[in-house]
Design a protein around this motif. Structure first.
Motif, short mmCIF file in Angstrom:
data_model
loop_
_atom_site.label_atom_id
_atom_site.label_comp_id
_atom_site.label_asym_id
_atom_site.label_seq_id
_atom_site.Cartn_x
_atom_site.Cartn_y
_atom_site.Cartn_z
N GLU A 396 47.01 34.55 36.37
CA GLU A 396 48.38 34.31 35.92
C GLU A 396 49.37 34.45 37.07
O GLU A 396 49.28 35.37 37.89
CB GLU A 396 48.74 35.29 34.80
CG GLU A 396 47.97 35.04 33.50
CD GLU A 396 48.28 36.10 32.45
OE1 GLU A 396 49.02 37.06 32.78
OE2 GLU A 396 47.79 35.98 31.33
N GLN A 397 50.34 33.56 37.13
CA GLN A 397 51.28 33.52 38.25
C GLN A 397 52.19 34.74 38.29
O GLN A 397 52.60 35.18 39.37
CB GLN A 397 52.13 32.24 38.16
CG GLN A 397 53.07 32.06 39.35
CD GLN A 397 53.82 30.75 39.26
OE1 GLN A 397 53.59 29.94 38.37
NE2 GLN A 397 54.72 30.53 40.22
N GLN A 398 52.53 35.30 37.13
CA GLN A 398 53.48 36.41 37.08
C GLN A 398 52.81 37.78 37.20
O GLN A 398 53.34 38.78 36.75
CB GLN A 398 54.27 36.34 35.77
CG GLN A 398 55.08 35.06 35.60
CD GLN A 398 56.08 34.87 36.73
OE1 GLN A 398 56.81 35.79 37.10
NE2 GLN A 398 56.11 33.67 37.30
N THR A 399 51.63 37.80 37.79
CA THR A 399 50.88 39.05 37.94
C THR A 399 50.57 39.29 39.42
O THR A 399 50.20 38.35 40.14
CB THR A 399 49.57 39.00 37.14
OG1 THR A 399 49.86 38.86 35.76
CG2 THR A 399 48.75 40.27 37.36
N THR A 400 50.72 40.52 39.87
CA THR A 400 50.24 40.93 41.20
C THR A 400 48.88 41.60 41.01
O THR A 400 48.76 42.54 40.22
CB THR A 400 51.20 41.91 41.87
OG1 THR A 400 52.49 41.30 42.01
CG2 THR A 400 50.69 42.33 43.25
N THR A 401 47.89 41.11 41.71
CA THR A 401 46.54 41.65 41.56
C THR A 401 46.07 42.23 42.90
O THR A 401 46.19 41.57 43.94
CB THR A 401 45.55 40.56 41.11
OG1 THR A 401 46.01 40.01 39.87
CG2 THR A 401 44.16 41.14 40.91
N ILE A 402 45.55 43.44 42.86
CA ILE A 402 45.00 44.10 44.05
C ILE A 402 43.52 44.33 43.81
O ILE A 402 43.13 45.04 42.88
CB ILE A 402 45.70 45.44 44.34
CG1 ILE A 402 47.22 45.30 44.31
CG2 ILE A 402 45.21 46.01 45.67
CD1 ILE A 402 47.79 44.47 45.41
N PHE A 403 42.69 43.72 44.65
CA PHE A 403 41.26 43.95 44.59
C PHE A 403 40.89 45.05 45.58
O PHE A 403 41.16 44.93 46.78
CB PHE A 403 40.48 42.67 44.92
CG PHE A 403 40.45 41.67 43.80
CD1 PHE A 403 39.44 41.72 42.84
CD2 PHE A 403 41.42 40.69 43.70
CE1 PHE A 403 39.41 40.80 41.81
CE2 PHE A 403 41.39 39.77 42.68
CZ PHE A 403 40.38 39.83 41.72
N TYR A 404 40.26 46.10 45.09
CA TYR A 404 39.74 47.17 45.92
C TYR A 404 38.30 46.85 46.31
O TYR A 404 37.53 46.32 45.50
CB TYR A 404 39.76 48.50 45.17
CG TYR A 404 41.10 49.19 45.09
CD1 TYR A 404 41.30 50.43 45.71
CD2 TYR A 404 42.15 48.63 44.40
CE1 TYR A 404 42.52 51.08 45.63
CE2 TYR A 404 43.39 49.26 44.32
CZ TYR A 404 43.56 50.49 44.94
OH TYR A 404 44.78 51.13 44.86
#
Length: 501
Positions: A396-404
């Motif tokens: 989704e465009q309105q989400t910030t995702t951080i992959f650890y």
């Protein structure tokens, strides 16, 4: 499950070590000792007054005295003024010698005479003729703090002293005196080890509060008895401590107190030496790091160690990189300890996603770009991507995702997100060793993510940030020179489709 038996060779896997010191700080007892002061200047008067405050007998050799020095001698019977120059015989029986000399020739003569007599010597403002130096002092005697810059920047030492003065309340003097008065009584009531240290840790917390009252000593002795009774009836304890991303200055005060109170520290491979430097030096240290693709300590062994050590009455600090509750397997450890009836405390730490945002100057929830943040593990226990991730939601465009820990699965992450409909030009930041001297970062678009791993490399733990909030980070990198401190930087410039100018 077999309980892991610790061998002497296991301890101090990363030994406690002291960083190099320009000078050895030593606190010197001068009560009743003979001190030589050569010279009658104001500078000599200050050093003489300092030595007299330590209880020394001050022998002053000077034909003339400054007004300040004369007033000092007239009002203090610890000073003995000899209206003549010093001689080699002056050093007989002396413990320390200080001189204010007009030139290097006079300084060298005094220095050689003192050294020949075996008396430690200091020539004021002439470091090459000093065997020791005076620091800038914060006086809460019996608590004394001395600051030295090895003569490089006295004004810096004075600035540090002012800072410390504001941190140490005047009442600390009374608490330190009380500690001196009750120490033997308390230690007679408390067994050595954890009970005694726990009592004194509680004492320290009080020492930064209001001044002690008339009944404080009695209350302390009663409390010591209670600590001993509790120690006989209980096991040890475990504290899970977040070490943050690596920079020791990002530790919380509570984390530092836990490290200072530990008997044993089980620390991850990613915990920096700077963080361990803040730990209690007597604490045993054991490296129990788990690294992807490397021989590692099993989680079952770590659980067994914590249980065994806590049941032996130890305060065990489980020191984890980042925050213990974010991909740190803290839940498993807490569950195992709870099953054994071992009390557990948790001290949060700064997790890598927050450190990444701070280093980039990016808000992960910038209201123009993101209404949610997701922290996602980049690998399952098998080493591949988790099978139950909802890639449509993550895209989704309105989400910030951080992959650890996504370094080894970065290509799969790219493929899954693009397949779920993510724009190929969505901004991405890849970082490793965040906040450390070898910090590495790559900035670009999701379509170019495979190139990132050529720059950052898969060996160190990698953080992958995805979302339009990172577009501003790439723009700022075009114009700021601060990135020169980084070991590696790669930038794939954004275009107009990122919605930035």
């Amino acid at each position: 499950m077999d309980v892991l038996q610790l061998q002497p060779s296991d301890w101090n896997a990363r030994p406690a070590r002291m960083a190099p010191l320009a000078k050895l700080p030593v606190f010197w007892a001068l009560e009743g000792k003979r001190a030589i002061i050569a010279g009658g200047s104001d500078a000599a008067a200050w050093k003489a007054e300092l030595l007299a405050a330590c209880g020394a007998e001050i022998q002053v050799y000077a034909e003339e005295l400054s007004e300040t020095f004369a007033n000092l001698i007239n009002h203090d019977d610890r000073f003995f003024h000899h209206r003549k120059q010093w001689s080699p015989a002056s050093f007989e029986g002396a413990a320390i010698a200080v001189a204010d000399c007009e030139d290097d020739e006079a300084a060298a003569t005094f220095y050689e005479a003192a050294c020949g007599a075996g008396v430690p010597v200091n020539v004021i403002d002439n470091p090459k003729y000093c065997q020791f130096q005076f620091g800038s002092i914060v006086n809460r005697s019996p608590v004394i703090v001395a600051i030295s810059t090895d003569g490089a920047a006295p004004i810096l030492a004075q600035a540090i002293r002012r800072r410390i003065e504001t941190l140490l309340p005047p009442s600390l003097k009374s608490w330190a005196a009380l500690a001196h008065a009750v120490r033997e009584k308390v230690n007679a009531r408390l067994s050595p080890g954890a009970p005694r240290r726990a009592f004194w840790e509680g004492f320290v917390n009080r020492a930064f509060g209001p001044a002690p009252g008339n009944d404080t000593e009695g209350n302390l002795l009663s409390e010591a008895g209670r600590f001993e009774a509790m120690a006989k009836a209980s096991t040890g304890r475990v504290t899970l401590v977040g070490a943050g991303p690596g920079d020791a200055e990002l530790l919380t005060l509570k984390a530092v107190r836990a490290l200072q109170g530990a008997d044993v520290i089980l620390f991850d491979d990613l915990v920096s030496d700077e963080v361990l430097e803040l730990a209690r030096r007597e604490a045993k240290r054991l490296l129990v790091g788990k690294r992807g693709g490397r021989t590692s300590c099993k989680q079952e062994d770590i659980n067994a160690m914590m249980i065994s050590l806590a049941k032996a009455g130890k305060h065990v600090v489980r020191l984890k990189s980042g925050d213990p509750m974010i991909f740190g397997r803290a839940g498993e450890e807490i569950a195992h300890l709870a099953k054994e009836g071992i009390p557990v405390d948790v001290v949060p730490g700064i997790t890598a996603a927050c450190a990444m945002a701070a280093r980039l100057g990016v808000s992960l929830t910038h209201q123009d770009h993101a209404q949610a943040v997701r922290l996602v593990t980049g690998h399952a226990r098998s080493g591949d991507l988790p099978t139950n991730l909802d890639w449509q939601v993550l895209a989704e465009q309105q989400t910030t995702t951080i992959f650890y820990m996504g370094g080894r699965t970065a290509n799969q992450i790219r493929e899954r997100l693009l397949a779920a409909g993510m724009d190929r030009k969505t901004p991405v930041v890849v970082m490793s060793a965040i906040t450390r001297i070898n910090e590495t970062r790559w900035l670009g678009a999701i379509d170019d993510l495979p190139k990132a791993m050529e720059v950052v490399g898969p060996d160190d733990p990698v953080l992958i940030g995805i979302g339009t909030v990172f577009a501003q980070a790439t723009l700022s990198q075009r114009t700021e020179s601060g990135i020169s401190q980084l070991q590696s930087v790669a930038i794939a410039l954004p275009d107009e489709r990122w919605g930035v100018q």
